[in-house]
Design a protein around this motif. Structure first.
Motif, mmCIF file in Angstrom:
data_model
loop_
_atom_site.group_PDB
_atom_site.id
_atom_site.type_symbol
_atom_site.label_atom_id
_atom_site.label_comp_id
_atom_site.label_asym_id
_atom_site.label_seq_id
_atom_site.Cartn_x
_atom_site.Cartn_y
_atom_site.Cartn_z
ATOM 1 N N LEU A 178 -25.471 15.014 -11.148
ATOM 2 C CA LEU A 178 -25.398 14.113 -10.002
ATOM 3 C C LEU A 178 -26.715 14.140 -9.234
ATOM 4 N N ARG A 217 -24.997 12.198 -3.567
ATOM 5 C CA ARG A 217 -23.672 11.894 -4.104
ATOM 6 C C ARG A 217 -22.639 12.854 -3.519
ATOM 7 N N THR A 218 -21.365 12.498 -3.678
ATOM 8 C CA THR A 218 -20.290 13.276 -3.059
ATOM 9 C C THR A 218 -19.380 13.889 -4.114
ATOM 10 N N CYS A 224 -15.061 10.084 -3.808
ATOM 11 C CA CYS A 224 -16.002 11.030 -4.421
ATOM 12 C C CYS A 224 -16.513 10.538 -5.768
ATOM 13 N N ASP A 225 -17.728 10.985 -6.101
ATOM 14 C CA ASP A 225 -18.373 10.596 -7.348
ATOM 15 C C ASP A 225 -18.063 11.545 -8.495
ATOM 16 N N ARG A 285 -15.231 9.560 -14.421
ATOM 17 C CA ARG A 285 -15.843 10.480 -13.466
ATOM 18 C C ARG A 285 -16.007 11.868 -14.087
#
Length: 274
Positions: free
Chosen positions: A146, A150-151, A199-200, A226
């Motif tokens: 990531l 990003r979360t 969320c990512d 994901r």
């Protein structure tokens, strides 16, 4: 190198294949020699809060399989019920932690953490509990792919892991059934599934196997493409078999865990960047 025949499309499929003897010895012919629990309370030096852990474990020959439980939740008779029992019976046990520990022990016995089965060993240097916690956290976070900003949904709050994500410029949503706040006063959500859309990627504890929240996380990751990275003391031998079926990578840590010994240790990474 792990093979396609060692992988499963879901936890239920994996469980069924083991019961059928499709991944190793017939579980009816294998008996558990030792059953035990490990209880821990910790408050790292310099940290504002602490926590407790309790883990139920079963020994099968050279292998130990484990499942975390809520402190005090395991019935007193569970240990006696497991000693001398065959693995097939325990895979059908009424108690979820017994089923998880039995499956974990079987897979640890049949497919140990070696390069043949896809594992990459990572050495943990000797040190106090906080140093070893941070070293493990770095290995777990390193399995994510990531960009900063990003979360990440973190299911099963470990402050060292949150600390490492912060150092990488990643945002996070901490989630744990116990609720409360993080070391930095951030509120901890209690419903992980309700926060998935925010969320990512997901970092989740193997404890999700024991509390029934793993399969929804796996299915979401698979459906939406994901990343789902697991850090596993519970089910360390189970979760690597689900890579490619929603699980992206696993940091597997079999018993004895880093918090039990100040000496050097080893964790095992599957998937993710080498």
């Amino acid at each position: 190198m792990t093979t396609r025949t060692e992988q499963a499309a879901s936890f239920e499929e994996l469980h069924g294949r083991v019961l059928d003897g499709a991944l190793g010895p017939d579980p009816r012919t294998l008996r558990i020699a030792v059953a035990f629990t490990t209880r821990q309370a910790v408050r790292h030096d310099g940290r504002g809060g602490g926590y407790r852990n309790e883990v139920f474990s079963l020994r099968l020959a050279e292998a130990v399989g484990s499942c975390a439980v809520e402190p005090g939740a395991l019935p007193d008779g569970a240990i006696d019920d497991c000693v001398g029992a065959d693995v097939a019976r325990l895979l059908r046990h009424d108690l979820t932690p017994v089923r998880i520990a039995a499956l974990d022990a079987y897979l640890m016995h049949a497919m140990p953490h070696t390069s043949r089965h896809g594992a990459r060993p990572v050495a943990l240097a000797a040190g106090d509990s906080l140093r070893k916690s941070r070293a493990r956290a770095a290995s777990v976070a390193g399995l994510l792919d990531l960009a900063p900003g990003r979360t990440v949904l973190v299911v099963g709050v470990v402050n060292s892991l949150l600390e490492d994500l912060r150092s990488r410029g990643l945002r996070y949503v901490p989630c744990d059934l116990k609720g409360g706040t993080t070391e930095w006063g951030e509120p901890i959500a209690t419903d992980a599934l309700a926060r998935l859309a925010d969320c990512d990627a997901v970092l989740a504890s193997g404890m999700t196997l024991g509390n029934g929240t793993f399969e929804p996380l796996r299915e979401h990751a698979l459906r939406h493409g994901r990343q789902l990275v697991m850090f596993a003391q519970t089910g360390s031998a189970i979760l690597p078999r689900l890579i490619g079926a929603g699980v992206t990578a696993v940091c597997a840590e079999p018993y004895p865990f880093f918090w039990l010994d100040g000496g050097p240790g080893t964790i095992h990474c599957y998937g993710g960047a080498p």
